[in-house]
Design a protein around this motif. Structure first.
Motif, PDB file in Angstrom:
ATOM      1  N   HIS A 160       0.848  -1.177   0.000  1.00 49.49           N
ATOM      2  CA  HIS A 160       0.000   0.000   0.000  1.00 49.49           C
ATOM      3  C   HIS A 160       0.891   1.237   0.000  1.00 49.49           C
ATOM      4  O   HIS A 160       1.881   1.275   0.734  1.00 49.49           O
ATOM      5  N   PRO A 161       0.555   2.237  -0.808  1.00 45.12           N
ATOM      6  CA  PRO A 161       1.416   3.427  -0.872  1.00 45.12           C
ATOM      7  C   PRO A 161       1.589   4.091   0.496  1.00 45.12           C
ATOM      8  O   PRO A 161       2.603   4.750   0.734  1.00 45.12           O
ATOM      9  N   ASP A 162       0.593   3.930   1.368  1.00 47.54           N
ATOM     10  CA  ASP A 162       0.682   4.604   2.667  1.00 47.54           C
ATOM     11  C   ASP A 162       1.367   3.741   3.730  1.00 47.54           C
ATOM     12  O   ASP A 162       1.508   4.166   4.877  1.00 47.54           O
ATOM     13  N   ALA A 163       1.758   2.519   3.368  1.00 53.51           N
ATOM     14  CA  ALA A 163       2.424   1.647   4.344  1.00 53.51           C
ATOM     15  C   ALA A 163       3.693   2.323   4.856  1.00 53.51           C
ATOM     16  O   ALA A 163       4.319   3.100   4.122  1.00 53.51           O
ATOM     17  N   PRO A 164       4.055   2.057   6.112  1.00 46.93           N
ATOM     18  CA  PRO A 164       5.228   2.740   6.680  1.00 46.93           C
ATOM     19  C   PRO A 164       6.498   2.422   5.896  1.00 46.93           C
ATOM     20  O   PRO A 164       6.661   1.322   5.360  1.00 46.93           O
ATOM     21  N   CYS A 165       7.372   3.401   5.815  1.00 47.78           N
ATOM     22  CA  CYS A 165       8.600   3.234   5.044  1.00 47.78           C
ATOM     23  C   CYS A 165       9.633   2.459   5.854  1.00 47.78           C
ATOM     24  O   CYS A 165       9.764   2.632   7.063  1.00 47.78           O
TER      25      CYS A 165
END
Lengths: 293, 363, 255
Positions: C133-138
């Motif tokens: 997911h693009p919003d998953a933590p980096c």
């Protein structure tokens, strides 16, 4: 508002919209593949002739226009795949020369199939009906149609580029095709879409020009070159720039036409082009980097 | 008169030995020069009216394409305004030909000077950046010159300015054969001059620039100055071509020097082949002879009247389409143009022959 | 362009099994550029699944050509790749970058490793197709507060982190990293390399890291290769050599 100024505004906006449509296709192609396309005029001719054929066959705007747009989208994409996928990218300059050859070939094909006569198209608009705006300023239904479609085209392109996955991939390819390829973006497919959009918008410009005047193919073709001052003024790689540059040059030419004389219109636009090159080569909205291309 | 005029070509023949040999620019320069002189002399002495006329036209276009190759092949720039610069030379010649300055070769020299000045004026804004911007400035030049020419001709000279034939005191040089010889002598001298330039230090600098601008710049090459030099020089020679064109046509009008002509010249350079002096000449010859070829083709289809009629009706359009197609094919598949193709086929054939000879020797 | 026959397909997917055959097997790989210059000549190299390999050498030794020979060139670059670079028995040498990408090879180039006009968030969206997911933590925490920033405005270290973050989100089985340490402060290099190693180990991603900085490379890698003049001149286990000695070796092999 006096009648001359009203004339300048209405004529200038309409011409400007056509320049803007030629320009936005140019910009999309330039950004995605680095190619300076001299073939936009030829795509205009094809679009106009295809639409005229459909209109003569009894298909109105509601069917003829979308069909023409789809056909042009396909033609643009296929031409990229066949011709430019091999040379665009690393050799953008050679590819730009190749568009000169492509333009000639497409124009000749159109001339051989449809002939050099004025493009016949049935009357689709009632030119008598005019919408009054303010003072002497009024627009015909056709004028409103041209401006409305231009706005729609720009909204679709801007939203598409900034809000959709395809648009994101196109911007990635525009920024750095090599890295895009290593990031899993299908560069050729994405570039095909960009060229398709280039063909589609040029085709739309060709049709809108066709509806307003009674041009022959060669006149339509040369309008593709006449759009360069507008494209450069706005900035070769700026989509809002293509709209602003188109409208400004359209208004300028209309003003020259009314106050100086029609024969000075083209030369006036090209003097603007020279001035832009001297003073601000990246145009109003273009990025400074392209000054070094 | 003809005898007198063939003197200069013999200089052409001996001169290559004096210039520095440069295998890149003109392989077998001496042999090429000899072929050139031979073709010119035979055509001048024995050629019919058509051969002389076509030869003059090829010579004029070759002069322009060779000078365009200077900027395309050496400096890596493309101009869309070569026809406009030809127009400058042609107008200068037309105006001078009716004055006391009409003595040959004064109009040619003045045309070159005007061409160089226009090159300077248009090159300064166009060359601050890389090739793309020169394309756009020269595109503007094309439209501006056409417009200025139209205004300059006005109503009284609507169909163009008449060009009086070149002369040397009382000696009239206006016959087709004399014009042919003048054209070929001028072309020969230009080829020699360019050969000398490309073989010398300037040629090496352009070569380095074209291969790697950044590296050349680091080595202290002033890129803009060298590009400008090439552009001014090429503009002077292009105007010289325009001058000869004026004499050949006898009438100068803006309509002749259209964007289409610029594009055709560009096609000639690219399909002939970059990086050599022979390529552009071949390109000019092919494109000048192409409409004639189509005419022949329609003759060959005489048995099928539909095809023959269609071809002769659309001769100009078909020729145009073939130019465009040739340009595309060359850019896609054979970057060295016709000359590169000929050379490659030649060396392949030579290789075949050598192999066969060797095999024969073994047996 | 040699498309060569396929070789044995022995590597097991995703496993870090040391005893299995190599994930990537490079043999006789040569890269010739459009202008005739040779980048790499008959290079042989192998990488097992989950293994980290360093490729060392001076400037122009052919390291970048090797990586790009594996990851592929664009058709417009007119570069010829001969030989074999097989991943799972599929030869990707001489194929386009898309082909290598689909077989799990992701390259982080030396220069221009991020899209300067796209924001950090857009990079993550572009890399979201592997299911992340693009919003998953980096994985690189420093990127979290930079999501809205344009990549062109990031510092060198931040760009490198973003490039690696995006690359890992594409779920590579083999990550090719070209000169990650170039132009970065020593502290940054140390931090970046140790994070890179952690993530690669966590996900058992195989890595080929091209480096000029021998110390950084040896801290990162299990094995190393040294290249010179387009060829592999030596190789060995990272723990068996000292950075100083190794650097002296390849920097000392002057003609």
């Amino acid at each position: 508002m006096n009648a001359d100024i009203a004339n300048v505004i209405s004529n200038g906006l309409v011409t400007g919209c056509i320049y803007a449509l030629i320009g936005v296709g140019f910009v999309v192609v330039f950004r995605a593949t680095g190619v300076v396309s001299f073939a936009q005029g030829a795509f205009m001719v094809l679009g106009a002739l295809i639409f005229a054929g459909l209109a003569r066959a009894g298909l109105g705007l509601a069917v003829g226009l979308p069909v023409m747009l789809v056909v042009m989208l396909v033609i643009g994409g296929v031409i990229y795949r066949l011709v430019f996928a091999r040379i665009a990218g690393a050799e953008a300059f050679v590819a730009s020369i190749a568009t000169v050859g492509l333009g000639i070939v497409l124009e000749v094909i159109a001339l051989l199939i449809w002939g050099p006569e004025v493009i016949a198209v049935p009357q689709l608009f009632n030119f008598r009906s005019r919408v009054h705006v303010v003072g002497e300023l009024n627009f015909s239904a056709l004028n409103l149609f041209v401006m409305g479609l231009t706005v729609v085209a720009f909204v679709v392109i801007v939203v598409g580029l900034n809000r959709t996955p395809v648009g994101l991939r196109m911007r990635a390819v525009a920024n750095n095709p090599q890295l895009a390829a290593y990031s899993g973006v299908r560069v050729v497919r994405t570039s095909m879409i960009a060229w398709g959009i280039g063909g589609l918008t040029a085709g739309l410009a060709g049709v809108l020009y066709l509806l307003g005047s009674q041009p022959d193919p060669v006149t339509v073709y040369s309008l593709g070159l006449a759009a360069f001052p507008a494209i450069l003024l706005g900035g070769l790689d700026s989509i809002p720039g293509s709209l602003v540059g188109g409208i400004l040059i359209g208004l300028l030419q209309a003003a020259i036409g009314v106050f100086v004389g029609g024969e000075w219109q083209d030369v006036g636009a090209y003097c603007v082009l020279l001035a832009v090159l001297l003073l601000r080569p990246q145009g109003i909205f273009g990025s400074a980097e392209i000054g070094r291309l | 008169m003809t005898g007198e005029m063939t003197m200069p070509p013999s200089q052409v023949q001996t001169a290559p030995a004096r210039t520095r040999p440069s295998p890149r620019t003109l392989p077998g320069g001496a042999a090429g020069g000899a072929v050139f002189v031979l073709v010119v002399v035979v055509t001048a002495l024995a050629g019919g009216q058509y051969a002389v006329y076509t030869g003059t036209l090829i010579g004029i276009y070759a002069l322009v394409t060779v000078s365009q190759e200077w900027i395309i092949g050496r400096a890596g720039l493309v101009s869309l305004g070569s026809a406009a610069i030809m127009a400058v030379g042609a107008y200068v010649t037309a105006r001078l030909s009716t004055t006391s300055w009409s003595v040959f070769p004064i109009p040619l020299v003045v045309a070159m000077i005007f061409g160089a000045v226009v090159g300077l004026l248009i090159g300064v804004p166009g060359l601050r950046f890389r090739g793309l911007y020169l394309m756009l400035t020269t595109l503007a030049l094309q439209f501006i010159v056409a417009f200025a020419g139209q205004k300059y001709q006005g109503v009284e000279n609507q169909s163009g300015f008449v060009v009086n034939p070149p002369h040397w005191g009382s000696l009239d040089l206006g016959s087709p054969r004399a014009l042919f010889i003048i054209t070929c002598v001028v072309l020969g001298l230009v080829l020699l001059a360019l050969r000398g330039i490309y073989g010398g230090a300037a040629g090496r600098i352009w070569n380095a620039m074209r291969q790697d601008e950044a590296a050349a710049s680091v080595l202290g090459v002033n890129l803009v100055r060298w590009k400008l030099t090439a552009f001014i020089g090429s503009s002077a020679l292009t105007a010289l071509g325009g001058s000869l064109y004026a004499y050949q046509a006898g009438l100068v009008s803006y309509g002749t020097f259209s964007l289409d002509l610029s594009l055709t010249l560009l096609v000639m350079v690219f399909i002939g082949g970059l990086g050599t002096l022979v390529g552009p000449i071949l390109g000019a010859a092919v494109i000048v002879l192409l409409p004639n070829g189509i005419e022949r083709l329609s003759g060959a289809f005489a048995g099928i009247p539909q095809v023959a009629d269609w071809l002769s009706l659309h001769e100009a359009t078909v020729a145009n389409g073939i130019y465009g197609l040739l340009l595309l094919l060359v850019l896609l598949f054979e970057r060295d143009g016709i000359y590169g193709l000929v050379r490659r086929l030649g060396s392949a054939a030579a290789g075949q022959w050598h192999r066969r000879v060797r095999r024969g020797a073994v047996q | 362009m040699t498309r060569g026959g396929s070789t044995r397909g022995s590597a097991r997917e995703g496993s870090a099994a040391q005893e299995a055959g190599p994930l990537l097997d490079v043999r006789d790989l040569s890269v010739t550029y459009g202008n005739g210059a040779s980048g790499a000549e008959q290079v042989a190299l192998s990488v097992r699944a989950g293994e980290i390999v360093a490729v060392l050498g001076r400037n122009g030794a052919g390291k970048t050509s090797l990586l790009r020979g594996i990851a592929g060139f664009l058709p417009s670059e007119h570069t010829r790749v001969a030989g074999v670079a097989s991943i799972d028995g599929v030869n990707v040498a001489g194929r386009d970058p898309g082909q290598s990408f689909r077989h799990g090879i992701v390259l982080v180039p030396e220069r221009n490793k991020v899209f300067s006009s796209l924001t950090v968030a857009e990079h993550l969206r572009l890399a979201a197709r592997a299911g992340h997911h693009p919003d998953a933590p980096c994985a690189f925490e420093a990127l979290e507060r930079l999501r809205t920033r344009r990549a062109g405005l990031l510092s060198g270290g931040e760009r490198q982190m973003l490039a690696l973050e995006a690359a890992f989100r594409n779920e590579p089985r083999l990550l090719l990293v070209d000169e990650a340490s170039l132009g970065l402060a020593p502290v940054m290099v140390k931090e970046l390399m140790s994070r890179l190693k952690e993530i690669a180990r966590e996900r058992s991603t195989a890595v080929i890291a091209v480096e000029q900085d021998a110390a950084a490379a040896l801290r990162l890698a299990d094995r190393y290769y040294v290249m010179n003049h387009g060829r592999v001149v030596s190789d060995g286990l990272a723990r068996d050599v000292s950075a100083v000695g190794l650097a002296a070796e390849y920097l000392g092999t002057v003609r």
